[in-house]
Design a protein around this motif. Structure first.
Motif, PDB file in Angstrom:
ATOM      1  N   HIS A  56     -61.851   3.743  83.437  1.00  0.00           N
ATOM      2  CA  HIS A  56     -60.616   4.252  84.013  1.00  0.00           C
ATOM      3  C   HIS A  56     -59.382   3.910  83.208  1.00  0.00           C
ATOM      4  CE1 HIS A  56     -60.998   0.342  86.144  1.00  0.00           C
ATOM      5  NE2 HIS A  56     -59.703   0.334  86.208  1.00  0.00           N
ATOM      6  N   MET A 109     -68.828   5.570  87.677  1.00  0.00           N
ATOM      7  CA  MET A 109     -67.541   6.193  88.009  1.00  0.00           C
ATOM      8  C   MET A 109     -67.356   7.480  87.212  1.00  0.00           C
ATOM      9  SD  MET A 109     -64.956   3.167  88.866  1.00  0.00           S
ATOM     10  CE  MET A 109     -64.141   3.182  87.299  1.00  0.00           C
ATOM     11  N   MET A 118     -62.496   7.795  89.601  1.00  0.00           N
ATOM     12  CA  MET A 118     -62.624   6.967  90.805  1.00  0.00           C
ATOM     13  C   MET A 118     -62.754   7.830  92.055  1.00  0.00           C
ATOM     14  SD  MET A 118     -60.213   3.674  90.053  1.00  0.00           S
ATOM     15  CE  MET A 118     -58.791   4.431  89.276  1.00  0.00           C
TER      16      MET A 118
END
Lengths: 183, 292
Positions: free
Chosen positions: A46, B1, B43
């Protein structure tokens, strides 16, 4: 129902590579899973850790934050493409060995990408510039100092790659080489 | 993810983008740099059915230098602003703010428009936009062009005044004419490049005697949106920036904030941080002029 696959063509380390991927396949997953180039690592997925860093058109980016389909027609360099030729290391890579700038190696490919990009633009970076360039890459092992030292060392004028890396790894000083005398 | 499945379209022009947004509404998202959107999709906080890639539309990536403002297309990369020294002279606030925006890797992809549309309350470019009173240009198929001043653009955390069928097209950044323009941007984060716990920005125009002739100040990370304080800034005009003046302004500004609390900082601490940072940037700006 899964969306249709899209064929992407991306120049990777100088060679045109192609694969059919889902739109949601990230650039890092394309490189690792479609092309088998597993030198680029997936860390946080991320956009924080930098383990997935690659060069896109020469600029370091987070390959987990881009879908492969977006890079269609573009040029990517991975850690596998940093060495000047097969079997030899770049100066920065060699300096990483000299200064113990890697332990587990997980951040290393991303660090090398960041450091190579820095040195392309700034051939003799100072400490502040090096720390800024690797600021987007996390390392849990080294505490960063040896990585900074590697870039300083590898960018010194006249630095030469020190040894055949294959031989260096295969014959550490304290093992007996078959055929050599023992005393 | 991994992101949930979606369809992908690379838009061939702006009308194409707007047609798709009109047809899909909340199910479609434009993607520019992706530095905020892709992690959110990874996410699964965002699950658009359709991603419209606007990265290759030249019309959205233009930089236009006008007499009183610089217009930046929505997809101008943060990295390109960092490198553009001609822009720095006209928009010192952007130069100062960009030093704090993410890292090299994120600035190589991240865009100005994307940062504003994402509307993170601790982000630097949104703070710069409200302090400078920038103007945002949006367009939709049904509604055509719409302009929104920065003061009305940020509605709440991660919520900007972009309708589901609209695409952010460009942002006008006012340029302050004349000499003596100084700009300081400071923030506190756990590590450089992390989300700011609090940030402060000021742009002042000081005459040769150090008297303030024009002022704009703001705080980020201390409320649900970045905050500018034009009325407090007006109190600086006609005065030299000294410690008492700076502290007074900063105290009033931070008292007017409603910071949130989280793992990293409680609301009292954020308010205090905002106070300290704003005092500091005001004093530094005053000193810059003296040094110049």
């Amino acid at each position: 129902m899964a969306p249709a696959l899209i064929t992407v063509e991306i120049t990777v380390n100088g060679k045109l590579r192609s694969a059919a991927v889902e739109p949601r396949t990230t650039l890092v997953d394309f490189l690792r899973d479609s092309l088998g180039l597993t030198g680029t690592h997936v860390g946080c997925e991320h956009g924080i850790c930098g383990a997935c860093s690659v060069l896109l058109e020469g600029d370091p980016i987070r390959s987990c934050c881009m879908f492969a389909v977006q890079a269609d027609g573009m040029a990517v360099t991975t850690v596998e493409g940093l060495a000047p030729e097969r079997g030899r290391l770049s100066k920065i890579q060699d300096a990483f060995c000299e200064t113990h700038a890697l332990q587990c190696g997980y951040c290393t490919s991303g660090m090398l990408i960041a450091c190579h990009a820095l040195v392309e633009h700034t051939p003799q970076p100072d400490e502040a510039q090096i720390r800024d360039a690797i600021g987007g890459n996390l390392c849990r092992c080294t505490g960063y100092q040896q990585i900074v030292d590697a870039v300083k060392l590898g960018t010194q004028p006249g630095y030469t790659v020190r040894a055949d890396p294959v031989k260096r790894a295969a014959t550490p000083e304290n093992t007996v080489v078959p055929g050599a005398s023992n005393g | 993810m991994k992101a949930a499945p979606f369809e992908y379209v690379r838009a061939h022009d702006l009308d194409h983008v707007l047609q798709l947004l009109a047809a899909y509404g909340t199910d479609a998202k434009p993607i520019a740099g992706g530095q905020s959107l892709v992690p959110m999709m990874a996410m699964r906080l965002a699950r658009p059915a359709l991603i419209v890639d606007i990265n290759r539309l030249d019309v959205l990536s233009e930089v236009t230098i006008g007499p009183h403002a610089v217009t930046l297309g929505a997809t101008v990369r943060q990295r390109d602003l960092e490198d553009d020294t001609a822009l720095h002279a006209r928009l010192p606030m952007l130069r100062e703010a960009l030093r704090w925006v993410g890292h090299t890797q994120t600035r190589n992809r991240g865009t100005v428009g994307g940062s504003l549309a994402h509307a993170d309350p601790s982000a630097e470019l949104p703070l710069a936009a409200v302090v400078l009173d920038a103007t945002v240009h949006l367009r939709s198929e049904a509604g055509g062009d719409r302009t929104v001043p920065a003061s009305e653009f940020f509605l709440g955390p991660m919520t900007a005044a972009v309708a589901e069928t609209e695409c952010l097209v460009s942002i006008d950044w006012p340029v302050w004419d004349g000499d003596g323009v100084v700009c300081v941007f400071d923030e506190f984060a756990m590590r450089h490049g992390d989300f700011a716990m609090a940030s402060a920005a000021c742009q002042l125009q000081l005459d040769a005697d150090g008297i303030c002739r024009r002022a704009a100040i703001g705080l980020g990370g201390v409320d649900g949106v970045p905050l500018a304080f034009p009325q407090l800034a007006a109190r600086l005009v006609g005065h030299r920036i000294d410690a008492d003046l700076a502290r007074g302004i900063a105290a009033d500004a931070s008292a007017a904030c409603a910071p949130g609390s989280d793992l990293h900082a409680g609301s009292d601490y954020r308010r205090h941080l905002g106070n300290v940072l704003l005092t500091r940037v005001l004093l530094q700006a005053g000193e810059q002029r003296l040094a110049a």
